[in-house]
Design a protein around this motif. Structure first.
Motif, mmCIF file in Angstrom:
data_model
loop_
_atom_site.group_PDB
_atom_site.id
_atom_site.type_symbol
_atom_site.label_atom_id
_atom_site.label_comp_id
_atom_site.label_asym_id
_atom_site.label_seq_id
_atom_site.Cartn_x
_atom_site.Cartn_y
_atom_site.Cartn_z
ATOM 1 N N UNK A 1 0.686 1.392 4.219
ATOM 2 C CA UNK A 1 -0.063 2.832 4.231
ATOM 3 C C UNK A 1 0.215 3.614 5.151
ATOM 4 N N UNK A 2 -0.308 4.739 5.055
ATOM 5 C CA UNK A 2 0.102 5.992 6.089
ATOM 6 C C UNK A 2 -1.400 6.568 6.823
ATOM 7 N N UNK A 3 -1.323 6.724 7.915
ATOM 8 C CA UNK A 3 -2.507 7.164 8.604
ATOM 9 C C UNK A 3 -2.766 8.651 8.499
ATOM 10 N N UNK A 4 -3.749 9.235 8.298
ATOM 11 C CA UNK A 4 -4.168 10.599 8.379
ATOM 12 C C UNK A 4 -5.207 10.896 9.185
ATOM 13 N N UNK A 5 -5.225 12.442 9.605
ATOM 14 C CA UNK A 5 -6.115 12.550 10.523
ATOM 15 C C UNK A 5 -7.433 12.895 9.977
ATOM 16 N N UNK B 1 0.943 -1.189 0.086
ATOM 17 C CA UNK B 1 -0.132 -0.052 0.078
ATOM 18 C C UNK B 1 0.929 1.345 -0.047
ATOM 19 N N UNK B 2 2.041 1.220 -0.375
ATOM 20 C CA UNK B 2 3.039 2.258 -0.098
ATOM 21 C C UNK B 2 2.198 3.481 -0.790
ATOM 22 N N UNK B 3 2.698 4.695 -0.045
ATOM 23 C CA UNK B 3 1.928 5.883 -0.666
ATOM 24 C C UNK B 3 0.573 6.162 -0.268
ATOM 25 N N UNK B 4 -0.208 4.996 -0.187
ATOM 26 C CA UNK B 4 -1.590 5.351 0.073
ATOM 27 C C UNK B 4 -1.876 5.667 1.563
ATOM 28 N N UNK C 1 -10.681 12.208 7.103
ATOM 29 C CA UNK C 1 -11.213 11.229 5.983
ATOM 30 C C UNK C 1 -11.067 11.760 4.592
ATOM 31 N N UNK C 2 -11.127 13.033 4.569
ATOM 32 C CA UNK C 2 -10.865 13.748 3.247
ATOM 33 C C UNK C 2 -9.357 13.357 2.540
ATOM 34 N N UNK C 3 -8.357 13.223 3.227
ATOM 35 C CA UNK C 3 -6.965 13.187 2.817
ATOM 36 C C UNK C 3 -6.686 11.608 2.754
ATOM 37 N N UNK C 4 -7.868 10.670 2.794
ATOM 38 C CA UNK C 4 -7.437 9.453 2.973
ATOM 39 C C UNK C 4 -7.922 8.652 1.569
ATOM 40 N N UNK C 5 -7.059 7.478 1.350
ATOM 41 C CA UNK C 5 -7.524 6.667 0.227
ATOM 42 C C UNK C 5 -8.335 5.685 0.371
ATOM 43 N N UNK C 6 -8.064 5.180 1.945
ATOM 44 C CA UNK C 6 -8.959 4.065 2.211
ATOM 45 C C UNK C 6 -9.773 4.600 3.619
ATOM 46 N N UNK C 7 -11.104 4.505 3.462
ATOM 47 C CA UNK C 7 -11.708 5.130 4.933
ATOM 48 C C UNK C 7 -12.561 3.753 5.645
#
Ligand code: SAM
Length: 473
Positions: free
Chosen positions: A66-70, A35-38, A72-78
């Motif tokens: 995969x990388x966590x984000x704060x 999932x690199x980059x996602x 949902x707008x910035x996420x590829x997977x929610x």
């Protein structure tokens, strides 16, 4: 305990000053790179077990790159990790999905639904919410890497819904959100058949982790700097060592308490049916076991308890409480109550109120009965009108509020050790918890986070205490 909605986005730690990034990488991570980059975002509803499941799911994703984000707008997977313990909780995910569809270009994102509502709705989810690509109940989390691989190869209808499992969800890496208190699941699923409860249908059969695995994880957590561990299970004290060692639950508690570096151990949720005197003896013998027991009674009337299939009467329950009260240490007690269960009469309800007065809990989590699909109670009929449920809930909460004010007032002037879990920089306040799980606010700042402080109580409310720091000695 703490069953109302809990929401954590991945990477949004509890107890950290706004926006701080948590230091949670307690184990080395070797990314598989798939999932690199996602990026991913997880929102969690429900109990501590769901919160911890999300931490493990996040670990699996991080390991795949995969990388966590704060946001949902910035996420590829929610991912939504859902709760279906009451109807209102179950509805949350559908309102989230609805709002989300209106607000964003959902087609570019992968949306997954995990947990109890996923299990309950199953395939129907794909029809009801076509933007959903992954539906996975907690009993299928061990298959999560395979399910993610299917998503990565383009499959947009991926499911993990089997309940037929003997496996626990073991992860090489768990991305814990709390830096100070580590959750640790020791038993998954539930074999009880409480008439009101959907959990056995959504989480599958009971599976205990081996004592050796649990102790090894505790040791790793201590090495990573955690000082408090909370052992989790739907029925935590139904834990039985599946290995040849055959430790009892009380023995496990003692061994966890002896892990070097661990200063506090809590466990939840206990069922009265499995609550044995050796648990109290273990608490009496091991200072690291906290002065706190959460023992859901659900109702004070033996008739209602029998209809609920709880496996104990009011008298049986009060005997267990008596055993706790006879401990050498003053152990704080909390419970769960359901009001308005099928055919609950005014007299039945009054027995719950008298039980509260008799036991004098330090905390009560109370709920209106909510009929759940496929439970025995769904056949009984939801006979208590909504307004009667509301009236009983308010009456019960007022009785308990007065008990808590009275009990907390006896603490003024006493000194407690707290583990500082949060702070409000603007107010100059630190927030800690006593071993009895009381929240204690006192003047402090982010330097206090993760430390143990001695605090004297100066004033109290029904739900928390206020104090001032005193010299350590
Ligand atoms: N497994 C634990 C047990 O049986 O004691 C607790 C599970 S549940 C996550 C937490 C609480 O939700 C229960 O103790 C109960 O008070 C409440 N609850 C469960 N099912 C309910 C229902 N159908 N309606 C209202 N409250 C419910």
């Amino acid at each position: 305990m703490g069953h109302d909605l809990i929401q954590i986005g991945a990477g949004q730690p509890q107890g950290l000053p706004g926006g701080a990034v948590p230091a949670t990488a307690e184990f080395a991570i070797a990314s598989t790179g798939a999932g690199t980059g996602k990026t991913f975002y997880i929102e969690t509803f429900g109990c501590q077990m769901n919160v911890h499941d999300s931490e493990k799911v996040a670990g699996v994703l991080v390991q795949r790159g995969y990388r966590p984000v704060h946001r949902h707008e910035d996420a590829d997977i929610i991912l939504y990790n859902t709760c279906s313990i009451r109807e209102k909780a179950a509805q949350k995910v559908f309102s989230r999905l609805g709002a989300f569809r209106k607000a964003t270009s959902a087609e570019k994102k992968i949306i997954g639904v995990l947990g109890c509502v996923a299990q309950q709705e199953g395939d129907r989810f794909f029809e009801r919410a076509p933007q959903v690509s992954l539906v996975c109940g907690s009993a299928s989390y061990p298959q999560l890497p395979d399910l993610l691989a299917q998503i990565e190869s383009g499959n947009r209808r991926v499911k993990g819904l089997s309940l037929d499992t003997e496996d626990c969800f073991e992860t090489e890496f768990t991305r814990r959100d709390n830096r100070f208190r580590a959750y640790l699941t020791i038993i998954e699923g539930c074999d009880q058949r409480c008439a009101f409860c959907v959990v056995p249908m959504t989480r599958g059969p009971e599976r205990s982790r081996s004592g050796a695995k649990i102790i090894a994880e505790c040791q790793r957590l201590a090495d990573a700097g955690y000082t408090e561990i909370q052992l989790l299970g739907q029925i935590v004290n139904a834990w039985r060592d599946p290995s040849a060692a055959r430790w009892s639950f009380a023995e496990l508690l003692s061994r966890v308490a002896e892990v070097p570096g661990i200063r506090r151990v809590r466990f939840t949720t206990s069922h009265p049916r499995y609550f044995t005197p050796d648990i109290v003896q273990a608490i009496d013998s091991h200072p690291a076991l906290c002065d706190q027991i959460h023992l859901p009674v659900q109702a004070g009337s033996s008739d209602v308890l029998a209809r609920m299939s709880r496996g104990y009467s009011r008298e049986d329950y009060l005997e267990k409480i008596d055993c706790v009260r006879k401990a050498r240490r003053a152990i704080s007690l909390s419970t769960d109550i359901i009001v308005g269960f099928c055919s609950e009469s005014d007299e039945d309800f009054e027995k719950t109120v008298t039980l509260l007065r008799e036991v004098e809990y330090d905390q009560v989590f109370s709920f209106k009965f909510s009929p759940r699909p496929n439970t025995a109670a769904s056949e009984f009929g939801d006979t208590v009108p909504e307004e009667v449920k509301s009236f009983r809930l308010a009456a019960l909460q007022e009785v308990q509020r007065q008990i808590q004010v009275r009990r907390n007032q006896t603490l003024v002037g006493q000194k407690f050790e707290v583990l500082v879990e949060g702070c409000h920089p603007r107010l100059g306040q630190a927030v800690g918890r006593t071993t009895s799980n009381r929240v204690l606010n006192f003047p402090g700042d982010s330097d206090d986070l993760g430390s143990y402080r001695q605090v004297r109580v100066t004033s109290v409310g029904p739900n928390s205490l206020v104090g001032e720091r005193v010299e350590e000695n």
